[in-house]
Scaffold this motif. Structure first.
Motif, mmCIF file in Angstrom:
data_model
loop_
_atom_site.group_PDB
_atom_site.id
_atom_site.type_symbol
_atom_site.label_atom_id
_atom_site.label_comp_id
_atom_site.label_asym_id
_atom_site.label_seq_id
_atom_site.Cartn_x
_atom_site.Cartn_y
_atom_site.Cartn_z
ATOM 1 N N LEU A 1 0.843 -1.187 0.000
ATOM 2 C CA LEU A 1 0.000 0.000 0.000
ATOM 3 C C LEU A 1 0.879 1.238 0.000
ATOM 4 O O LEU A 1 1.945 1.258 0.614
ATOM 5 C CB LEU A 1 -0.900 0.037 1.242
ATOM 6 N N PHE A 2 0.441 2.265 -0.709
ATOM 7 C CA PHE A 2 1.138 3.546 -0.721
ATOM 8 C C PHE A 2 0.522 4.486 0.314
ATOM 9 O O PHE A 2 -0.684 4.461 0.545
ATOM 10 C CB PHE A 2 1.029 4.219 -2.097
ATOM 11 N N ARG A 3 1.376 5.310 0.917
ATOM 12 C CA ARG A 3 0.891 6.416 1.747
ATOM 13 C C ARG A 3 1.913 7.545 1.655
ATOM 14 O O ARG A 3 3.017 7.447 2.201
ATOM 15 C CB ARG A 3 0.678 6.023 3.200
ATOM 16 N N PRO A 4 1.583 8.638 0.971
ATOM 17 C CA PRO A 4 2.540 9.740 0.832
ATOM 18 C C PRO A 4 2.771 10.479 2.142
ATOM 19 O O PRO A 4 1.847 10.660 2.940
ATOM 20 C CB PRO A 4 1.878 10.646 -0.212
ATOM 21 N N THR A 5 4.017 10.892 2.366
ATOM 22 C CA THR A 5 4.373 11.764 3.473
ATOM 23 C C THR A 5 4.816 13.092 2.882
ATOM 24 O O THR A 5 4.696 13.322 1.678
ATOM 25 C CB THR A 5 5.489 11.155 4.325
ATOM 26 N N ASP A 6 5.339 13.985 3.714
ATOM 27 C CA ASP A 6 5.727 15.304 3.221
ATOM 28 C C ASP A 6 6.782 15.226 2.124
ATOM 29 O O ASP A 6 6.755 16.016 1.178
ATOM 30 C CB ASP A 6 6.243 16.175 4.368
ATOM 31 N N ASP A 7 7.732 14.311 2.237
ATOM 32 C CA ASP A 7 8.837 14.288 1.286
ATOM 33 C C ASP A 7 9.164 12.897 0.758
ATOM 34 O O ASP A 7 10.195 12.705 0.112
ATOM 35 C CB ASP A 7 10.092 14.885 1.924
ATOM 36 N N ALA A 8 8.317 11.910 1.006
ATOM 37 C CA ALA A 8 8.615 10.553 0.546
ATOM 38 C C ALA A 8 7.319 9.768 0.389
ATOM 39 O O ALA A 8 6.256 10.194 0.848
ATOM 40 C CB ALA A 8 9.538 9.836 1.534
ATOM 41 N N MET A 9 7.429 8.625 -0.281
ATOM 42 C CA MET A 9 6.302 7.712 -0.387
ATOM 43 C C MET A 9 6.574 6.518 0.524
ATOM 44 O O MET A 9 7.552 5.792 0.347
ATOM 45 C CB MET A 9 6.119 7.230 -1.822
ATOM 46 N N LEU A 10 5.707 6.351 1.522
ATOM 47 C CA LEU A 10 5.835 5.246 2.464
ATOM 48 C C LEU A 10 5.172 3.996 1.889
ATOM 49 O O LEU A 10 4.037 4.051 1.418
ATOM 50 C CB LEU A 10 5.176 5.625 3.789
ATOM 51 N N LEU A 11 5.897 2.869 1.943
ATOM 52 C CA LEU A 11 5.372 1.582 1.498
ATOM 53 C C LEU A 11 4.873 0.827 2.726
ATOM 54 O O LEU A 11 5.632 0.555 3.651
ATOM 55 C CB LEU A 11 6.451 0.776 0.784
ATOM 56 N N ARG A 12 3.592 0.467 2.746
ATOM 57 C CA ARG A 12 2.981 -0.197 3.892
ATOM 58 C C ARG A 12 2.433 -1.558 3.480
ATOM 59 O O ARG A 12 2.133 -1.811 2.332
ATOM 60 C CB ARG A 12 1.848 0.659 4.460
#
Length: 295
Positions: free
Chosen positions: A67-78
């Motif tokens: 799953l993707f979840r964008p943060t302020d400066d990166a894309m978090l992979l969950r």
């Protein structure tokens, strides 16, 4: 055996949840326990609807996901997981590459690993992820991503646009900046191919905006040329707000105008690589720089 990785939305929630449960149930018991097993089809659908994800299949059978979840400066992979029966078949590596291809404009990919799973930490390290923070028992890891690419000719520009088309989703606004002849429309042509839309993508200068409907059940492409617009009020008059949530909106010459239309956007700037007026513009490679603005 053929591994296929596709970007998916809420309609794939049941398949994604099945992979997550099978993959995480096979892992050792952790303290505190992983909360992935508390996911439901509803929570997964909400995540996919908001940010999207990837689903890997072998011969049509779901075997891996993230799953993707964008943060302020990166894309978090969950919720990164591969079912036990498919491990060792390159599925995890294909998911990582799919994540790289699906996140153009982000400066990094991010994951959260567990200290109790050294093999998993090693997997991420071998794929370019380095520790940025340790919050026992969690380890934050990141992999830098390129934000600039060179396009030697129109084919390269379309190929980059096609990659971009596979990384954007409904609601995204893409702002293209570059001098006349830089390749903005050529990039958009590739983006249309990646999205799977109908109609030849050409410069919309004389109609200001053109809509290309999806033929694959994805978002439509709204192609806007803001060159002749005098300000945000004129852009608002195009009634683009009605399509922003359901389409990918590409705005040429939109810098300084679109900021009021979308706080979160992908800004793409195209420049001549040599910047030498003596060189034929048709022979001068282009440098394409992408930057995600999250508001």
């Amino acid at each position: 055996m053929s591994v296929e990785v596709s970007r998916v939305g809420a309609s794939a929630a049941a398949q994604v949840l099945g992979v997550i449960r099978t993959a995480f149930e096979a892992r050792p018991t952790l303290d505190p326990p992983a909360d992935a097993l508390a996911e439901t089809e509803e929570t997964i659908a909400a995540e996919l609807r908001a940010y999207g994800g990837l689903l890997a299949t072998i011969d049509g059978n779901p075997v891996g996901t993230l799953l993707f979840r964008p943060t302020d400066d990166a894309m978090l992979l969950r919720r990164f997981g591969v079912v036990p029966a498919a491990q060792g078949k390159g599925v995890a590596q294909r998911l990582v590459q799919g994540a790289v291809d699906s996140t153009l404009g982000y400066s990094a990919l991010a994951v959260i690993a567990r200290e109790e799973l050294p093999a998993t930490v090693g997997f991420w390290a071998r794929r370019g992820f380095a520790q940025t923070e340790r919050r026992s028992p969690y380890i934050d890891m990141r992999r830098p991503l390129p934000t600039s690419w060179e396009a030697n000719d129109a084919d390269d520009m379309r190929a980059l646009g096609e990659r971009l088309g596979r990384s954007v989703r409904a609601g995204d606004v893409v702002v293209l900046t570059g001098e006349l002849g830089a390749g903005k429309t050529t990039l958009t042509q590739g983006l249309g191919i990646g999205l799977g839309v109908r109609g030849a993508v050409t410069s919309p200068t004389f109609v200001i905006a053109r809509v290309h409907p999806s033929v694959v059940g994805g978002p439509d492409l709204v192609h806007v040329d803001a060159y002749r617009l005098g300000g945000i009020d004129e852009l608002d008059d195009l009634d683009l707000d009605t399509s922003l949530d359901d389409a990918v909106t590409v705005v040429e010459w939109g810098a300084g105008l679109v900021e009021g239309l979308a706080e979160c956007r992908l800004e793409i700037t195209i420049t001549r690589a040599l910047a030498d007026e003596a060189v034929d513009a048709e022979l001068d490679p282009r440098v394409v720089h992408a930057r995600r603005v999250t508001g």
